[in-house]
Design an enzyme around this catalytic site. Structure first.
Site, PDB file in Angstrom:
ATOM      1  N   ASN A   9     -19.203  -8.723 -25.712  1.00 23.61           N
ATOM      2  CA  ASN A   9     -18.537  -9.910 -26.226  1.00 23.61           C
ATOM      3  C   ASN A   9     -17.042  -9.639 -26.159  1.00 23.61           C
ATOM      4  O   ASN A   9     -16.508  -8.907 -26.987  1.00 23.61           O
ATOM      5  CB  ASN A   9     -18.999 -10.169 -27.676  1.00 23.61           C
ATOM      6  CG  ASN A   9     -18.293 -11.354 -28.301  1.00 23.61           C
ATOM      7  OD1 ASN A   9     -17.568 -12.088 -27.626  1.00 23.61           O
ATOM      8  ND2 ASN A   9     -18.497 -11.541 -29.590  1.00 23.61           N
ATOM      9  N   TRP A  10     -16.397 -10.198 -25.145  1.00 23.67           N
ATOM     10  CA  TRP A  10     -14.962  -9.918 -24.952  1.00 23.67           C
ATOM     11  C   TRP A  10     -14.098 -10.623 -25.998  1.00 23.67           C
ATOM     12  O   TRP A  10     -12.919 -10.320 -26.127  1.00 23.67           O
ATOM     13  CB  TRP A  10     -14.519 -10.370 -23.558  1.00 23.67           C
ATOM     14  CG  TRP A  10     -14.974  -9.504 -22.431  1.00 23.67           C
ATOM     15  CD1 TRP A  10     -15.909  -8.502 -22.466  1.00 23.67           C
ATOM     16  CD2 TRP A  10     -14.508  -9.566 -21.072  1.00 23.67           C
ATOM     17  NE1 TRP A  10     -16.052  -7.935 -21.214  1.00 23.67           N
ATOM     18  CE2 TRP A  10     -15.203  -8.574 -20.342  1.00 23.67           C
ATOM     19  CE3 TRP A  10     -13.580 -10.354 -20.390  1.00 23.67           C
ATOM     20  CZ2 TRP A  10     -14.993  -8.363 -18.979  1.00 23.67           C
ATOM     21  CZ3 TRP A  10     -13.373 -10.153 -19.035  1.00 23.67           C
ATOM     22  CH2 TRP A  10     -14.073  -9.161 -18.340  1.00 23.67           C
ATOM     23  N   LYS A  11     -14.664 -11.607 -26.698  1.00 13.80           N
ATOM     24  CA  LYS A  11     -13.887 -12.414 -27.659  1.00 13.80           C
ATOM     25  C   LYS A  11     -12.642 -12.967 -26.959  1.00 13.80           C
ATOM     26  O   LYS A  11     -12.720 -13.312 -25.785  1.00 13.80           O
ATOM     27  CB  LYS A  11     -13.559 -11.586 -28.916  1.00 13.80           C
ATOM     28  CG  LYS A  11     -14.814 -10.958 -29.513  1.00 13.80           C
ATOM     29  CD  LYS A  11     -14.610 -10.343 -30.864  1.00 13.80           C
ATOM     30  CE  LYS A  11     -15.915  -9.723 -31.347  1.00 13.80           C
ATOM     31  NZ  LYS A  11     -15.814  -9.167 -32.678  1.00 13.80           N
ATOM     32  N   HIS A  94     -21.855 -16.704 -33.787  1.00 15.01           N
ATOM     33  CA  HIS A  94     -21.167 -15.444 -34.092  1.00 15.01           C
ATOM     34  C   HIS A  94     -20.491 -15.593 -35.455  1.00 15.01           C
ATOM     35  O   HIS A  94     -20.005 -16.673 -35.796  1.00 15.01           O
ATOM     36  CB  HIS A  94     -20.139 -15.117 -32.997  1.00 15.01           C
ATOM     37  CG  HIS A  94     -19.583 -13.745 -33.160  1.00 15.01           C
ATOM     38  ND1 HIS A  94     -18.575 -13.469 -34.062  1.00 15.01           N
ATOM     39  CD2 HIS A  94     -19.927 -12.564 -32.593  1.00 15.01           C
ATOM     40  CE1 HIS A  94     -18.324 -12.169 -34.018  1.00 15.01           C
ATOM     41  NE2 HIS A  94     -19.124 -11.600 -33.137  1.00 15.01           N
ATOM     42  N   GLU A  96     -17.691 -14.870 -36.475  1.00 21.72           N
ATOM     43  CA  GLU A  96     -16.313 -15.389 -36.416  1.00 21.72           C
ATOM     44  C   GLU A  96     -16.317 -16.907 -36.276  1.00 21.72           C
ATOM     45  O   GLU A  96     -15.432 -17.590 -36.794  1.00 21.72           O
ATOM     46  CB  GLU A  96     -15.545 -14.700 -35.276  1.00 21.72           C
ATOM     47  CG  GLU A  96     -15.234 -13.247 -35.642  1.00 21.72           C
ATOM     48  CD  GLU A  96     -15.181 -12.277 -34.477  1.00 21.72           C
ATOM     49  OE1 GLU A  96     -15.044 -12.705 -33.315  1.00 21.72           O
ATOM     50  OE2 GLU A  96     -15.295 -11.055 -34.737  1.00 21.72           O
ATOM     51  N   GLU A 166     -25.879  -8.778 -36.756  1.00 21.00           N
ATOM     52  CA  GLU A 166     -24.547  -8.180 -36.842  1.00 21.00           C
ATOM     53  C   GLU A 166     -24.044  -8.254 -38.284  1.00 21.00           C
ATOM     54  O   GLU A 166     -23.508  -9.295 -38.698  1.00 21.00           O
ATOM     55  CB  GLU A 166     -23.566  -8.933 -35.945  1.00 21.00           C
ATOM     56  CG  GLU A 166     -23.945  -8.959 -34.485  1.00 21.00           C
ATOM     57  CD  GLU A 166     -22.730  -9.237 -33.598  1.00 21.00           C
ATOM     58  OE1 GLU A 166     -22.363  -8.354 -32.814  1.00 21.00           O
ATOM     59  OE2 GLU A 166     -22.129 -10.310 -33.720  1.00 21.00           O
ATOM     60  N   GLY A 172     -16.027  -4.683 -36.032  1.00 19.27           N
ATOM     61  CA  GLY A 172     -14.611  -4.328 -35.895  1.00 19.27           C
ATOM     62  C   GLY A 172     -14.125  -3.297 -36.905  1.00 19.27           C
ATOM     63  O   GLY A 172     -12.918  -3.077 -37.037  1.00 19.27           O
ATOM     64  N   SER A 211     -19.400  -2.522 -34.253  1.00 18.26           N
ATOM     65  CA  SER A 211     -18.766  -1.223 -33.971  1.00 18.26           C
ATOM     66  C   SER A 211     -19.634  -0.273 -33.139  1.00 18.26           C
ATOM     67  O   SER A 211     -19.574   0.943 -33.323  1.00 18.26           O
ATOM     68  CB  SER A 211     -18.333  -0.537 -35.274  1.00 18.26           C
ATOM     69  OG  SER A 211     -17.365  -1.332 -35.932  1.00 18.26           O
ATOM     70  N   GLY A 232     -18.414  -5.550 -29.070  1.00 23.36           N
ATOM     71  CA  GLY A 232     -17.103  -6.187 -28.996  1.00 23.36           C
ATOM     72  C   GLY A 232     -16.078  -5.227 -28.414  1.00 23.36           C
ATOM     73  O   GLY A 232     -16.035  -5.005 -27.203  1.00 23.36           O
ATOM     74  N   GLY A 233     -15.286  -4.615 -29.288  1.00 26.21           N
ATOM     75  CA  GLY A 233     -14.174  -3.751 -28.861  1.00 26.21           C
ATOM     76  C   GLY A 233     -14.489  -2.769 -27.743  1.00 26.21           C
ATOM     77  O   GLY A 233     -13.736  -2.692 -26.764  1.00 26.21           O
TER      78      GLY A 233
HETATM   79  P1  PGA Z   1     -17.359  -4.908 -32.460  1.00 29.77           P
HETATM   80  O1  PGA Z   1     -17.784  -6.464 -32.365  1.00 29.77           O
HETATM   81  O2  PGA Z   1     -18.230  -4.159 -31.508  1.00 29.77           O
HETATM   82  O3  PGA Z   1     -15.900  -4.889 -32.046  1.00 29.77           O
HETATM   83  O4  PGA Z   1     -17.568  -4.498 -33.861  1.00 29.77           O
HETATM   84  C1  PGA Z   1     -19.123  -6.837 -32.256  1.00 29.77           C
HETATM   85  C2  PGA Z   1     -19.248  -8.338 -32.291  1.00 29.77           C
HETATM   86  O5  PGA Z   1     -18.499  -8.987 -33.053  1.00 29.77           O
HETATM   87  O6  PGA Z   1     -20.077  -8.929 -31.582  1.00 29.77           O
END
Ligand code: PGA
Length: 249
Positions: A9-11, A94, A96, A166, A172, A211, A232-233
């Site tokens: 997930n590049w966001k 998600h 967010e 999640e 994050g 994470s 994500g990251g």
């Molecule tokens: P993260 O994000 O790996 O940076 O914690 C995961 C996500 O929000 O899908």
């Protein structure tokens, strides 16, 4: 046999040159047998992703979609538009989107129904905030997200879906949930889905997100309950995400 899914997930990250370079690098990764990678890109890079990714074990996904097929919704993208680009995965719900963009279970339910109607595979995210974890009320919280999110969706449709558990407090944070808790939580989600829609248990894919990185992936993937991860990251760094795709069992 369910495949193991390593999803990125590049966001809202990467500039076009960086996106191009990362896509080209990932395209050359030899995805091991029985695994599939899905890259959820920002909308503006979906065409680029479709052009650059020729690796048949890597799919392109959107990070969101609108529930209407077209119309006066400035700034939104529809499922029919995704289909017209050849994009047939989408992240729905998600955390967010839920918290910053006020997408509640009823909105997400409409989005899921539209995606499924159009033949787009949703990656449906659920997860509890820290307070629910501390109060030990997270099971009821997750049950409600699943129950309301899946209202009116058939068993056959649920079988085709990907779920991503999640926990919001782990996203994050640099601190993923421990492997044995991930195992229990994926098992809980699977059993809950089975109660809601008997017969789906062996078919649904359940991922963990929060994470995930190259050094913890092997332990997480050791559980048969964990069908993969949503990253994500660490998915923005080529070597790190390659290591995740190449997790060792
Ligand atoms: P993260 O994000 O790996 O940076 O914690 C995961 C996500 O929000 O899908």
């Amino acid at each position: 046999m369910r495949k193991k899914i390593l999803a990125a997930n590049w966001k809202m990250n990467l500039l076009v040159e960086e996106a191009r370079e990362l896509l080209d690098n990932l395209n050359s990764v030899n995805v091991p047998e029985g695994r599939r990678s899905i890259l959820a890109l920002p909308y503006i890079y979906l065409s680029l992703g479709k052009e650059r990714i020729t690796n048949e074990n890597i799919s392109i996904s959107a990070q969101n979609m609108h529930m209407e097929e077209k119309g006066a919704y400035t700034g939104e993208i529809s499922g029919t538009q995704l289909i017209s680009l050849g994009v047939n995965h989408v992240i729905i719900g998600h955390s967010e989107r839920r918290t910053m963009f006020h997408e509640d279970n009823s909105i997400l339910n409409q989005k899921l129904k539209k995606a499924l109607e159009l033949g787009i595979t949703p990656i449906f995210c659920i997860g509890e905030p820290k307070e629910e974890r501390e109060k030990k009320t997270y099971e009821a919280f997750l049950y409600k997200q699943l129950k309301e999110g899946l209202e009116g969706i058939s068993k056959e449709e649920i079988k085709t879906m990907i779920f991503a558990y999640e926990p919001i407090w782990a996203i994050g944070s640099g601190k993923p949930m421990g492997a044995s808790d991930i195992h229990s939580m994926c098992e809980f989600v699977r059993n809950t889905l089975e109660v809601m829609a008997p017969g789906v248990k062996e078919e649904v894919h359940i991922l963990y997100g929060g994470s995930v990185n190259g050094s913890t992936i092997d332990d997480m993937m050791a559980s048969p309950q964990v069908d993969g991860v949503l990253v994500g990251g660490a998915s923005l760094k080529y070597e790190e995400f390659k290591r995740i795709i190449e997790f060792e069992v």
